[in-house]
Scaffold this motif. Structure first.
Motif, mmCIF file in Angstrom:
data_model
loop_
_atom_site.group_PDB
_atom_site.id
_atom_site.type_symbol
_atom_site.label_atom_id
_atom_site.label_comp_id
_atom_site.label_asym_id
_atom_site.label_seq_id
_atom_site.Cartn_x
_atom_site.Cartn_y
_atom_site.Cartn_z
ATOM 1 N N LEU A 64 53.171 -94.206 19.467
ATOM 2 C CA LEU A 64 53.977 -93.723 18.351
ATOM 3 C C LEU A 64 53.428 -92.377 17.910
ATOM 4 O O LEU A 64 52.219 -92.183 17.825
ATOM 5 N N ASN A 65 54.330 -91.437 17.622
ATOM 6 C CA ASN A 65 53.915 -90.092 17.254
ATOM 7 C C ASN A 65 54.617 -89.714 15.955
ATOM 8 O O ASN A 65 55.852 -89.694 15.900
ATOM 9 N N PRO A 66 53.847 -89.404 14.885
ATOM 10 C CA PRO A 66 54.479 -89.039 13.608
ATOM 11 C C PRO A 66 55.327 -87.780 13.686
ATOM 12 O O PRO A 66 56.140 -87.519 12.800
ATOM 13 N N ASP A 67 55.170 -86.977 14.744
ATOM 14 C CA ASP A 67 55.979 -85.769 14.903
ATOM 15 C C ASP A 67 57.367 -86.090 15.432
ATOM 16 O O ASP A 67 58.242 -85.224 15.443
ATOM 17 N N ARG A 68 57.566 -87.342 15.879
ATOM 18 C CA ARG A 68 58.849 -87.722 16.477
ATOM 19 C C ARG A 68 59.391 -88.929 15.728
ATOM 20 O O ARG A 68 59.001 -90.066 15.982
ATOM 21 N N THR A 69 60.324 -88.689 14.818
ATOM 22 C CA THR A 69 60.821 -89.748 13.938
ATOM 23 C C THR A 69 62.248 -90.122 14.308
ATOM 24 O O THR A 69 63.185 -89.944 13.529
ATOM 25 N N SER A 70 62.422 -90.639 15.515
ATOM 26 C CA SER A 70 63.739 -91.028 15.994
ATOM 27 C C SER A 70 63.652 -92.413 16.612
ATOM 28 O O SER A 70 62.570 -92.955 16.830
ATOM 29 N N ASN A 71 64.828 -92.986 16.901
ATOM 30 C CA ASN A 71 64.909 -94.215 17.679
ATOM 31 C C ASN A 71 65.513 -93.866 19.027
ATOM 32 O O ASN A 71 66.392 -92.997 19.133
ATOM 33 N N GLY A 72 65.068 -94.540 20.079
ATOM 34 C CA GLY A 72 65.562 -94.178 21.393
ATOM 35 C C GLY A 72 65.435 -95.277 22.418
ATOM 36 O O GLY A 72 64.906 -96.360 22.154
ATOM 37 N N MET A 73 65.937 -94.983 23.623
ATOM 38 C CA MET A 73 65.846 -95.889 24.755
ATOM 39 C C MET A 73 66.048 -95.086 26.043
ATOM 40 O O MET A 73 66.518 -93.949 26.008
ATOM 41 N N PHE A 74 65.662 -95.666 27.181
ATOM 42 C CA PHE A 74 65.859 -95.045 28.483
ATOM 43 C C PHE A 74 66.829 -95.879 29.313
ATOM 44 O O PHE A 74 66.703 -97.104 29.379
ATOM 45 N N PHE A 75 67.775 -95.207 29.959
ATOM 46 C CA PHE A 75 68.548 -95.835 31.015
ATOM 47 C C PHE A 75 67.749 -95.730 32.312
ATOM 48 O O PHE A 75 67.036 -94.739 32.527
ATOM 49 N N ASN A 76 67.859 -96.729 33.152
ATOM 50 C CA ASN A 76 67.330 -96.586 34.503
ATOM 51 C C ASN A 76 68.198 -95.596 35.255
ATOM 52 O O ASN A 76 69.402 -95.513 35.013
ATOM 53 N N ARG A 77 67.605 -94.855 36.147
ATOM 54 C CA ARG A 77 68.378 -93.882 36.919
ATOM 55 C C ARG A 77 69.456 -94.618 37.721
ATOM 56 O O ARG A 77 69.183 -95.577 38.430
ATOM 57 N N GLY A 78 70.704 -94.187 37.552
ATOM 58 C CA GLY A 78 71.814 -94.758 38.300
ATOM 59 C C GLY A 78 72.192 -96.167 37.912
ATOM 60 O O GLY A 78 72.838 -96.875 38.693
ATOM 61 N N GLU A 79 71.863 -96.605 36.689
ATOM 62 C CA GLU A 79 72.086 -98.010 36.341
ATOM 63 C C GLU A 79 73.548 -98.349 36.058
ATOM 64 O O GLU A 79 73.922 -99.515 36.032
ATOM 65 N N SER A 80 74.391 -97.357 35.826
ATOM 66 C CA SER A 80 75.813 -97.611 35.598
ATOM 67 C C SER A 80 76.613 -96.461 36.195
ATOM 68 O O SER A 80 76.065 -95.404 36.522
ATOM 69 N N GLU A 81 77.916 -96.665 36.326
ATOM 70 C CA GLU A 81 78.763 -95.602 36.853
ATOM 71 C C GLU A 81 78.742 -94.376 35.950
ATOM 72 O O GLU A 81 78.768 -93.236 36.421
ATOM 73 N N LEU A 82 78.702 -94.600 34.654
ATOM 74 C CA LEU A 82 78.642 -93.487 33.710
ATOM 75 C C LEU A 82 77.362 -92.688 33.906
ATOM 76 O O LEU A 82 77.391 -91.452 33.990
ATOM 77 N N VAL A 83 76.241 -93.372 33.974
ATOM 78 C CA VAL A 83 74.959 -92.700 34.158
ATOM 79 C C VAL A 83 74.925 -91.967 35.491
ATOM 80 O O VAL A 83 74.481 -90.811 35.576
ATOM 81 N N LYS A 84 75.394 -92.607 36.566
ATOM 82 C CA LYS A 84 75.423 -91.971 37.882
ATOM 83 C C LYS A 84 76.234 -90.682 37.854
ATOM 84 O O LYS A 84 75.834 -89.662 38.429
ATOM 85 N N ARG A 85 77.388 -90.720 37.195
ATOM 86 C CA ARG A 85 78.270 -89.557 37.153
ATOM 87 C C ARG A 85 77.603 -88.387 36.445
ATOM 88 O O ARG A 85 77.661 -87.238 36.908
#
Length: 301
Positions: A154-175
């Motif tokens: 955790l970094n106090p300089d970064r105050t956001s919420n987030g997540m990672f998609f796996n590379r190519g995990e959906s058609e949208l991500v692949k495109r």
């Protein structure tokens, strides 16, 4: 006093670099000779970039090189180290629009040093909404890479919420990944998974660099997965009414978060001299959604 970068100076920079002088040593010599540090830095970066492009063009037109003798040194020259190949967008001829394969993308702003390109319409509004909705159930407090150990923290300089998609995990991500790869001339497999971030009012990411600091003990562990980061694409998925821009303090640039637009920038070495210090300005009203794609030197696993 204005200092002019002459052809003679450019030739001298190339000669010093090909002779094996490290970029830092060349820069130091220029400053000692009376060159203003910012002028010297820009001249060094641009000269080496232009020289690499000429070398690349020559290689493309020339026959396959003869294999080097066994006794040739394996260590890269200083020029090769300073001008490592990085993602880039082909902007010769100053095109207004770029062919991204499945859609046309506008060129809004182009900066040479550092290489920063603001792209209009990289994503459709439907794609923006799709990334937001797919990420919502997986959001958690954003972590940053801990270069001291190679882990995350955790970094106090970064105050956001987030997540990672796996590379190519959906058609949208692949495109989207294929579109980015085509635009920046970089293999899909050399990219990290797309990260989606959500910033509420007051949330921000203070100025930082995306490369991994070579001086930190955990960096060698991080680099095993694909080498250094060499390029970044930040995509804006919505439009906060106020705040939330992407700032580049070293060059006085702030990119407004416009839905569907993106900003691309690359960095050819892990050094502040790349002028790629950047941050996410605080959101002053509403919320901000962005998707980030980082590119590595090699295949990211």
């Amino acid at each position: 006093m204005t200092q002019t970068v002459t052809p003679e100076l450019r030739q001298w920079i190339i000669e010093q670099s090909t002779a094996g002088c490290m970029p830092e040593a060349v820069l130091e010599a220029m400053v000692k000779a009376g060159w203003q540090p910012d002028v010297a830095e820009a001249a060094l970066e641009q000269t080496l970039r232009d020289h690499l492009q000429k070398l690349g063009a020559g290689r493309a037109a020339a026959p396959a090189p003869v294999q080097a003798p066994a006794q040739a040194p394996a260590q890269a020259t200083a020029l090769e180290m300073a001008t490592v190949r990085v993602p880039d967008i082909a902007l010769s001829g100053s095109p207004r629009r770029l062919d991204a394969g499945d859609r046309m993308v506008d060129v809004i702003i182009s900066v040479t040093q550092p290489r920063v390109v603001v792209l209009g319409g990289l994503l459709s509004h439907e794609e923006c909404d799709g990334l937001i909705e797919a990420s919502r159930p997986r959001l958690a407090r954003s972590l940053t890479v801990q270069t001291a150990t190679g882990g995350e923290e955790l970094n106090p300089d970064r105050t956001s919420n987030g997540m990672f998609f796996n590379r190519g995990e959906s058609e949208l991500v692949k495109r989207i990944e294929a579109r980015i790869a085509r635009l920046v001339n970089w293999p899909v497999e050399n990219g990290e998974g797309i990260q989606v971030l959500n910033y509420k009012v007051g949330a921000e990411y203070k100025p930082h660099y995306d490369y991994f600091d070579p001086a930190e003990p955990g960096t060698p562990t991080i680099l095993k997965r694909g080498g250094q980061r060499v390029g970044t694409v930040v995509m804006y998925l919505n439009e906060p009414p106020r705040g939330g821009g992407t700032t580049f303090p070293d060059i006085g640039l702030e990119v407004a978060p416009v839905r569907g637009n993106a900003v691309f920038f690359s960095y050819n070495r892990p050094h502040p001299g790349t002028l790629t210090l950047h941050g996410g300005a605080p959101v002053l009203e509403g919320e901000k959604w962005v998707a980030t794609k980082w590119m590595r030197e090699r295949v990211f696993e």
